[in-house]
Design a protein around this motif. Structure first.
Motif, short mmCIF file in Angstrom:
data_model
loop_
_atom_site.label_atom_id
_atom_site.label_comp_id
_atom_site.label_asym_id
_atom_site.label_seq_id
_atom_site.Cartn_x
_atom_site.Cartn_y
_atom_site.Cartn_z
N SER A 57 -27.97 -42.41 -15.31
CA SER A 57 -28.36 -41.19 -15.80
C SER A 57 -27.56 -41.06 -17.12
N MET A 58 -28.15 -40.34 -18.05
CA MET A 58 -27.65 -40.17 -19.37
C MET A 58 -26.04 -39.66 -19.57
N PRO A 59 -25.49 -38.80 -18.69
CA PRO A 59 -24.19 -38.62 -18.61
C PRO A 59 -23.31 -39.79 -18.37
N MET A 60 -23.62 -40.67 -17.31
CA MET A 60 -23.14 -41.87 -17.15
C MET A 60 -23.24 -42.95 -18.27
N GLN A 61 -24.31 -42.84 -19.14
CA GLN A 61 -24.49 -44.11 -20.18
C GLN A 61 -23.53 -43.45 -21.28
N ASN A 62 -23.52 -42.11 -21.32
CA ASN A 62 -22.13 -41.65 -22.43
C ASN A 62 -20.73 -42.05 -22.10
N LYS A 78 -18.56 -44.56 -24.17
CA LYS A 78 -17.01 -44.07 -24.40
C LYS A 78 -16.06 -45.21 -24.05
N LEU A 79 -16.29 -45.62 -22.62
CA LEU A 79 -15.36 -46.75 -22.30
C LEU A 79 -15.43 -48.09 -23.14
N GLU A 80 -16.58 -48.39 -23.48
CA GLU A 80 -16.46 -49.64 -24.35
C GLU A 80 -15.63 -49.55 -25.31
N LYS A 81 -15.70 -48.49 -26.05
CA LYS A 81 -14.79 -48.33 -27.29
C LYS A 81 -13.29 -48.10 -27.03
N ILE A 82 -12.94 -47.30 -25.80
CA ILE A 82 -11.44 -47.15 -25.57
C ILE A 82 -10.89 -47.99 -24.79
N ALA A 83 -11.55 -48.63 -23.81
CA ALA A 83 -10.87 -49.48 -22.85
C ALA A 83 -10.08 -50.86 -23.62
N PRO A 84 -10.49 -51.42 -24.77
CA PRO A 84 -9.90 -52.40 -25.32
C PRO A 84 -8.45 -51.92 -26.15
N THR A 85 -8.49 -50.51 -26.12
CA THR A 85 -7.26 -50.21 -27.01
C THR A 85 -5.85 -49.90 -25.85
N ARG A 112 -24.27 -33.60 -8.90
CA ARG A 112 -25.40 -32.69 -8.96
C ARG A 112 -26.32 -32.85 -10.30
N GLU A 113 -25.35 -33.31 -11.39
CA GLU A 113 -25.97 -33.38 -12.86
C GLU A 113 -26.21 -34.75 -13.20
N ARG A 114 -26.56 -35.56 -12.24
CA ARG A 114 -26.60 -37.11 -12.60
C ARG A 114 -28.01 -37.48 -12.07
N GLY A 115 -28.86 -36.58 -11.71
CA GLY A 115 -30.32 -36.97 -11.51
C GLY A 115 -30.58 -38.07 -10.42
N ASP A 116 -30.96 -39.06 -10.69
CA ASP A 116 -31.57 -40.15 -9.85
C ASP A 116 -30.45 -41.12 -9.55
N ASP A 117 -29.11 -40.78 -10.06
CA ASP A 117 -27.90 -41.41 -9.80
C ASP A 117 -27.80 -41.51 -8.19
N ILE A 118 -28.01 -40.01 -7.99
CA ILE A 118 -27.95 -39.98 -6.38
C ILE A 118 -28.57 -40.89 -5.52
N LEU A 119 -29.78 -41.24 -5.79
CA LEU A 119 -30.50 -42.39 -4.99
C LEU A 119 -29.97 -43.62 -5.09
N ILE A 120 -29.47 -43.95 -6.52
CA ILE A 120 -28.80 -45.36 -6.61
C ILE A 120 -27.59 -45.45 -5.93
N LEU A 121 -26.73 -44.34 -5.76
CA LEU A 121 -25.66 -44.53 -4.87
C LEU A 121 -25.93 -44.35 -3.36
N ALA A 122 -26.92 -43.90 -3.25
CA ALA A 122 -27.16 -43.59 -1.75
C ALA A 122 -27.72 -44.86 -1.09
N ASN A 123 -28.39 -45.58 -1.83
CA ASN A 123 -29.06 -47.05 -1.28
C ASN A 123 -27.90 -48.07 -1.32
N TYR A 124 -26.77 -48.02 -2.47
CA TYR A 124 -25.63 -48.56 -2.12
C TYR A 124 -24.88 -48.43 -1.29
N PHE A 125 -24.54 -47.15 -0.75
CA PHE A 125 -23.71 -47.13 0.31
C PHE A 125 -24.78 -47.53 1.84
N LEU A 126 -25.83 -47.10 1.39
CA LEU A 126 -26.68 -47.55 2.64
C LEU A 126 -26.60 -49.01 3.01
#
Length: 446
Positions: free
Chosen positions: A146-151, A155-162, A314-328
Motif C-alpha cells: 500500500s501507499m502508506p507502507m511504501q512511504n 523513509k526507512l531507507e533514508k534513516i536506517a543507515p544513520t 484499516r488504512e492499508r487496503g489490500d495489504d490485509i489480504l497480503i498479510l492474511a495469506n502470509y499468516f495462512l
C-alpha cells in the motif's frame, strides 16, 4: 547461484531428519554435509566453504541458553555474518520465528516439512546469496504494498543507515516492533546487539535496575552484578517500547542518561559511558505526548530526531489480504494442515472489517480459522473476529450512516457475505439484476 552449485550443511541431533535431508538433497546439490553436533559447525563451514546452513532450533545439549539454536545462530553469525541460515524446529510459533529472523536467520521452516517447501526455500535463499546489501535494503520482513507502507519504506531507507534517534508512533498491533528491528537490521550497527525493553511493564522500582543495571549488594536480592539494557545494547541498538507510559520521574532519569550518554548502575557511584542507537515506540498520539503535564518536551526532542507513523491496518487496503495469506501459509505449516485458500466472499469480509486490533488481530483471526475450519476453502463463517475489540469497533463506528451511498455499500457487502460471494443470490435478495449489482460493485470499488 543455482542448486547444483551449492554446498549445504545441515546440523540436527535427529538422525532421521539428517537421513531424510541427505536423501532429498544429494542428487540435487553439489555437496550435502550433515552432522549431529552443533559444536562442529564453525569448523565444518570453514573447511567445506558452505553456501547455506540449515540449523535446528532445539538440541539435547549442555548449553543452558533456553534455546540452543539461537545460541548457535549467533555464534555462526559472528564468524560468518554473510552466510545464509535456515532455521528448523518442531516447536514453531510466530515469536520464535521472528526472534530467529531478528538474530540474523535468513528463513524459518517447521518440521515435519513438505519437501517441495524446503526446496523452494533453499532456492530462494540461493538466488539472493552474495547480494546481502540488496536483500537488507528491501526490508524483507515487512509486508505491504500500500501507499502508506511504501512511504514508510522510503523513509526507512533514508534513516536506517544513520544514527538518528527514531520515535515510532502507531496503534497497538500495527507492528511497531517489526519496524524497529528492521531499522536495526539495515543500520551500520546490524552486527551488534539489538536490545528491547518494554517500559510499560516496568514498575518504578524495576525501572532503574532493568535499564541501568546494578552492583552486587545494591539491594536485598542483588546477589551479583547485572548489566542493564543500556550497557547490553552498547555499540548496538536499544528499543524502548511503550515509552509514553513512563512517569515524569522516570522521564527525568532517562533524559539525564540520554544527555550524558552515561549510566550509573544502582549501588555504584561510577558512571559508565554507553554508545547506543535509540529507537522508541508508543501508541500515545503525539498531541498527548506534547502535553507537558504528561511528558517532558525536552525528552521528546531527545528521542524524536525522526518520527515514523505506522498506519492502522484499516488504512492499508489490500495489504490485509497480503498479510492474511502470509499468516495462512504460516499456520497451515505450523499445524500441519493441507494448503488452504481464502474465497472471494471472505476477502470482501476481511477488507471491510475495521481491524481495531490491527495486524495482531488479523493474525489471531487467521490462526483460529486454520485450526477450526472444516474445509480447505475458508468462508466468511470461518472468520470470527476478536470479541476483545467489540467496544473499540462501537467507538469507531460513530460515523454518519444517514448517507444513502454508505448505507447502500454496507448493505451490498453484508448480503454478498451472507451468500458466500454468490452474486446471483445476492442480487435476488437485494431486488436487483446481476448487471445492476455488478454496476454497483464497480461504483463502490468492491
Amino acid at each position: 547461484m543455482n542448486l547444483k552449485q551449492a554446498t549445504i550443511l545441515v546440523i540436527d541431533d535427529d538422525t532421521d531428519v539428517l537421513t531424510a535431508v541427505r536423501l532429498l538433497l544429494k542428487p540435487l546439490v553439489k555437496s550435502i554435509i550433515v552432522d549431529k553436533q552443533p559444536d562442529a559447525v564453525l569448523e565444518l563451514i570453514k573447511k567445506n566453504e558452505v553456501d547455506i546452513l540449515i540449523l535446528d532450533m532445539n538440541f539435547r545439549a549442555s548449553i543452558n541458553t533456553g534455546n540452543e539454536g539461537l545460541y548457535w545462530l549467533s555464534t555462526v553469525k559472528r564468524s560468518f555474518p554473510d552466510l545464509p541460515i535456515i532455521m528448523i524446529t518442531a516447536y514453531a510459533d510466530i515469536d520464535l520465528a521472528i526472534t530467529s529472523l531478528k538474530s540474523g536467520a535468513t528463513d524459518f521452516i517447521v518440521k515435519p516439512w513438505h519437501n517441495e517447501k524446503l526446496l523452494e526455500n533453499i532456492k530462494n535463499v540461493l538466488q539472493g546469496k552474495g547480494n546481502k546489501k540488496e536483500q537488507r535494503a528491501n526490508f524483507q520482513h515487512l509486508l505491504g504494498e500500500s501507499m502508506p507502507m511504501q512511504n514508510i519504506f522510503r523513509k526507512l531507507e533514508k534513516i536506517a543507515p544513520t544514527d538518528a534517534n527514531i520515535l515510532i508512533l502507531g496503534e497497538n498491533g500495527t507492528g511497531k516492533d517489526l519496524i524497529a528491528s528492521a531499522i536495526h537490521e539495515q543500520s551500520l550497527r546490524y552486527k551488534e546487539a539489538y536490545i528491547k525493553a518494554d517500559l510499560g511493564a516496568l514498575t518504578e522500582t524495576l525501572f532503574e535496575s532493568e535499564l541501568f543495571g546494578y552492583k552486587k549488594g545494591a539491594f536485598t536480592d542483588a546477589r551479583e552484578d547485572r548489566l542493564g539494557r543500556f550497557q547490553s545494547a552498547n555499540k548496538g541498538t536499544l528499543f524502548l517500547d511503550e515509552i509514553g507510559n513512563i512517569s515524569l520521574s522516570q522521564q527525568a532519569r532517562l533524559l539525564t542518561v540520554l544527555q550524558n550518554r552515561q549510566v550509573t548502575p544502582l549501588g555504584s557511584s561510577t558512571p559508565i559511558s554507553v554508545d547506543i542507537r535509540l529507537i522508541c515506540a508508543t501508541n500515545t498520539p503525539m498531541s498527548e505526548l506534547a502535553n507537558e503535564q504528561k511528558f517532558r518536551k525536552d525528552l521528546i526532542y531527545r528521542i524524536n530526531t525522526v518520527e515514523i507513523n505506522v498506519p492502522p491496518l484499516r488504512e492499508r487496503g489490500d495489504d490485509i489480504l497480503i498479510l492474511a495469506n502470509y499468516f495462512l501459509q504460516f499456520y497451515c505449516s505450523k499445524y500441519q494442515k493441507s494448503e488452504m485458500v481464502i474465497n472471494d466472499a471472505t476477502k470482501i469480509k476481511l477488507l471491510h472489517y475495521p481491524f481495531p486490533g490491527n495486524v495482531r488481530e488479523l493474525q489471531y483471526t487467521i490462526e483460529r480459522a486454520v485450526i477450526m475450519a472444516e474445509s480447505p476453502i475458508l468462508t466468511p463463517e470461518d472468520m470470527l473476529f476478536s470479541p476483545l475489540e467489540k467496544n473499540t469497533i462501537l467507538t469507531q463506528s460513530n460515523h454518519n450512516t444517514s448517507n444513502l451511498e454508505t448505507l447502500e455499500k454496507e448493505t451490498i457487502v453484508k448480503v454478498i457475505e451472507k451468500h458466500n460471494g454468490n452474486i446471483s443470490r445476492a442480487a435476488k435478495e437485494l431486488g436487483l439484476t446481476r448487471t445492476a449489482l455488478y454496476r454497483r460493485l464497480n461504483k463502490y470499488d468492491l
